[in-house]
Structure formats: C-alpha cells, structure tokens
Design a protein around this motif. Structure first.
Motif, PDB file in Angstrom:
ATOM      1  N   ARG A  63       0.872  -1.180   0.000  1.00 48.61           N
ATOM      2  CA  ARG A  63       0.000   0.000   0.000  1.00 48.61           C
ATOM      3  C   ARG A  63       0.909   1.230   0.000  1.00 48.61           C
TER       4      ARG A  63
ATOM      5  N   ILE B  94      -1.019  -1.211  -4.243  1.00 48.70           N
ATOM      6  CA  ILE B  94      -2.312  -0.692  -3.801  1.00 48.70           C
ATOM      7  C   ILE B  94      -2.169   0.807  -3.557  1.00 48.70           C
TER       8      ILE B  94
ATOM      9  N   ALA C 216      -2.742   4.411  -2.112  1.00 43.92           N
ATOM     10  CA  ALA C 216      -3.368   5.001  -0.929  1.00 43.92           C
ATOM     11  C   ALA C 216      -3.959   6.351  -1.326  1.00 43.92           C
TER      12      ALA C 216
END
Length: 430
Positions: free
Chosen positions: A42, A72, A74
């Motif tokens: 992330r 991923i 943020a």
C-alpha cells in the motif's frame, strides 16, 4: 551516485549482495520477508502541486500508474490542487491538499507568494498522513519533488523514496532569474528572498533526513543534491512517452526552429528569439507562462532593432502558439528542423520528446542536456548563452540524424523507467 536507469549496481539490483549468501539463498530470504514480487504494497504518493501537466506531472503519472498496476494506491498529498482533468490514473487518486489550498487564487501565481508557509504546510500533510496510516497502514511513501514536498515525514517505520527533479531552484540555484527585471514584482520577490531564504534553506536541508532513498533525474541533479544537501542519490532518468512521440516518414521537415517551454525566466527563451531574428529564421514557441507578455514585447522590440540595423523582414518571424495539445506538439516535433534548448535544465523531457520524433536538438552544454543529447549525432551544444552561439551551433547540427535521434530517445522509454523504479522499490522495502 548510482545510475539505476542504465547500469544497475549491487546497491539497487541486489541490496544483500555483500552478505555471504548465493543468489538462490538471497531469493529465498526475500521470499520469507515478503517483497513487491510476492505481495502488493500500500503506497502513498506526494507531489509539490497539481495545477497542470508538465514534465514533473508526467513522471508522477507514470509512478502512479506503476503503483496502480503492481501495488495498492493510498492517496496523493499536494500543497496545492487545481480541480480539473489530468490523466486517467491521477484523476482516480484521492487527493490530500494543504489547508492553504482553500485560499482563492493559490492554483495560480498566488502560490509563489506563499513560499514562507510551505514548511508548515508540508508538516501538516505529514501529520495527516500519519493519521491515515493509523487507520489503514501504508508501507511506502513516494514523493516527486522540485520544491519542498520532499520534506514530508513518512509514518514511523515507513520508507520514503523521493524522486527529485531538482533541489528547489528558487532557494538554491536560480534566485537571480526569479528576481530578474524591474518593477515592483521583482523588487518584492527580491525582498522576500532576502528575508526568508536562510530559514527556508535550513528547513530544506534538515528535512532531507525524512527521505530514506533519494533518486535524481540526471547526473546534473545528483550533483546538485550533493551540493545543496550533502546527500548521495541514485540516478533514474525520467520516463519519456516514446510510443507516442515517434518519427513519421511521411511528415516533411520544414525550415523553422522550435521552442517548447514554460515561459518562465530561467528558460532563457529570449536567447532563442534573438537568435532566430538575427538568423532570419522562423521560430515557433509552444508554451505559456508568467513571461509571455514580456517575451512578446521583447520579440517585437528586437525585430525592430534588427530591421533598423539593415536586416529587414524580421517582423513576423516569431510566432507564439500558446499551449498546444499532444497531437499538435508531436506534429511540430516532426516538422521542425531543430529544437532550441537554451536553458540549463535539470533533465529536460522536451529534448528527448523531440529526438523521439527525429528532431535534432541544439542545447546549452550544461545540465541534463549532457545526458540526453549526443553531440555530432543527435544535435549540437553551445557554451556561451548568447544568440550568436546558438546560431553557430545550429550550423553544426549534422544532417539526416533522424534515425540516430530516435535510437537515442529509446534509452529513456517508459519501460526502462518502470524497471528501474521496480528495483528501487524492492530495495527500499527489504
């Protein structure tokens, strides 16, 4: 200094290479830890401001695309943000803005006058990121910076990679350019720099400790990072859209010179204007900026002066095209006889875009151009920042260099950048 884009070394390709383990043992150990090759991270991003699409924003977009594809996303922290359409990837990010973004006019020239407040805005964004992290942990912060956003502090235990386009020019290298000219604006800028420069430099130098991995976009920028901050860095050249900017054999070269640039003081566009007028060449200028009005007036005044000196026909040689779209820009690169690059640039994506379209480049022998232009093969350099030096350099541009220009540009293609960034990320989170 390590060049991760072309010559990956143990520092990036194999961060554990000094340990007494073989390659198989190294890979096994990385699997036990969990790496980007085996898990998605992330990742939060940060950028100085998002108010338009220039070279730095295209680098941000490529990093954001890489994050979206392999990890991923943020959120994206910026000091200032102008609502609008940017790229498909950037438009999907959740934007974290500084509290000063609510002030009217900050997406335009007003933000320059808020420079003394930047450190407090960066620190507030750091606190916001820490709160986000407490709710949903991030594993990496990547900032792209030519200002002060690199001073963001990642949450404790989270690595921070900074892709540095340049230490802030208005603090470390080009204050004279930002205060050039007469009038009240230049005087106020000079007064402001005199009052706040030392304090801002101190903060800027100290906040570099918040960066765990420093990347430079050229060898020139790496030297500037060392000079300003006493810090080493890894050179990763910016991504250039060589799949879009291409040679078209059906497009005929024409006898005009081209400048593609933001019209700002340090870009030295006036040198290109005077050179074109002295040489009697058409010059197309694509771009906008704070110096647009001044440069238009300069072109008219210079044309009159040269005409009076006995060289008529200079009145309509310089054409200001304003902001042009990508398709139009590509056409200009394909048609121009040469791109003029009179400024000292940290990297200069424009010079590579032009070469990707087969257009040779005449550049100042300094800065990022030394990494991107091959003298005698894809263009020519000039040493003194004078119009006559530019004219002489244009005469030295070799003919029929379109294939060499294209081949050289491929060194900076997006997949090359992606591969280098993947190695840097893997090393940062080991």
């Amino acid at each position: 200094m390590v060049d991760a884009a072309q010559q990956p070394t143990e520092a990036t390709a194999n961060p554990d290479a000094n340990q007494d383990v073989g390659e198989a043992a190294y890979l096994s150990e990385r699997q036990k830890r969990g790496t980007p090759n085996h898990r998605r991270l992330r990742i939060a991003l940060a950028h100085d401001w998002l108010v338009g699409m220039r070279g730095g924003e295209w680098v941000l977009d490529r990093i954001a695309s890489l994050v979206k594809k392999q990890h991923i996303p943020a959120n994206l922290s910026v000091l200032f943000y102008k609502k609008g359409k940017y790229t498909t990837t950037l438009d999907e990010f959740e934007i974290r803005k500084s509290r000063f973004n609510a002030l009217p006019g900050v997406s335009g020239p007003l933000r320059r006058w808020m420079l003394p407040l930047y450190p407090s805005a960066v620190e507030a964004l750091s606190e916001r990121l820490a709160k986000d992290h407490a709710q949903q942990p991030i594993e990496l912060l990547i900032s792209t910076s030519s200002g002060l956003i690199k001073g963001m502090a990642a949450p404790e235990g989270v690595p921070h990679i900074c892709y540095c386009h340049a230490p802030a020019r208005y603090l470390w290298s080009m204050q004279d350019d930002y205060t050039a000219g007469g009038g009240p604006t230049a005087m106020l800028r000079k007064l402001g720099f005199g009052m706040f420069t030392n304090r801002l430099r101190k903060w800027d130098r100290e906040s570099v400790a918040n960066v765990s991995t420093m990347l430079a976009n050229s060898r020139h920028t790496a030297r500037e990072i060392e000079r300003c901050w006493g810090r080493g860095s890894i050179v990763v050249y910016p991504p250039v859209r060589t799949k879009f900017f291409t040679v078209d054999p059906n497009e005929k070269r024409e006898d005009f010179w081209l400048v593609v640039s933001a019209l700002e003081p340090y870009k030295r566009t006036e040198l290109a204007i005077e050179a074109a007028l002295l040489a009697g060449k058409r010059l197309f200028i694509a771009g906008t900026g704070s110096q647009s009005g001044r440069l238009r007036a300069f072109a008219k005044k210079t044309a009159k002066r040269i005409t009076k000196a006995g060289k008529p026909g200079r009145d309509n040689l310089v054409e200001f095209m304003g902001r042009v779209g990508d398709e139009h820009l590509r056409q200009l690169y394909r048609r121009a006889s040469v791109l003029l690059f009179p400024q000292v640039e940290d990297f200069g994506i424009v010079a590579v875009e032009a070469q990707a379209c087969g257009c040779p480049v005449v550049a100042r022998r300094a800065g990022g151009a030394l990494d991107t232009v091959l003298e005698g093969r894809t263009g020519a350099f000039f040493d003194k920042p004078t119009p006559n030096a530019i004219i002489d350099a244009v005469k030295r541009v070799p003919s029929k260099v379109h294939a060499q220009c294209r081949e050289n540009a491929e060194r900076f293609a997006e997949p090359v950048f992606d591969k280098a960034m993947q190695k840097v990320i893997a090393s940062a989170v080991r």
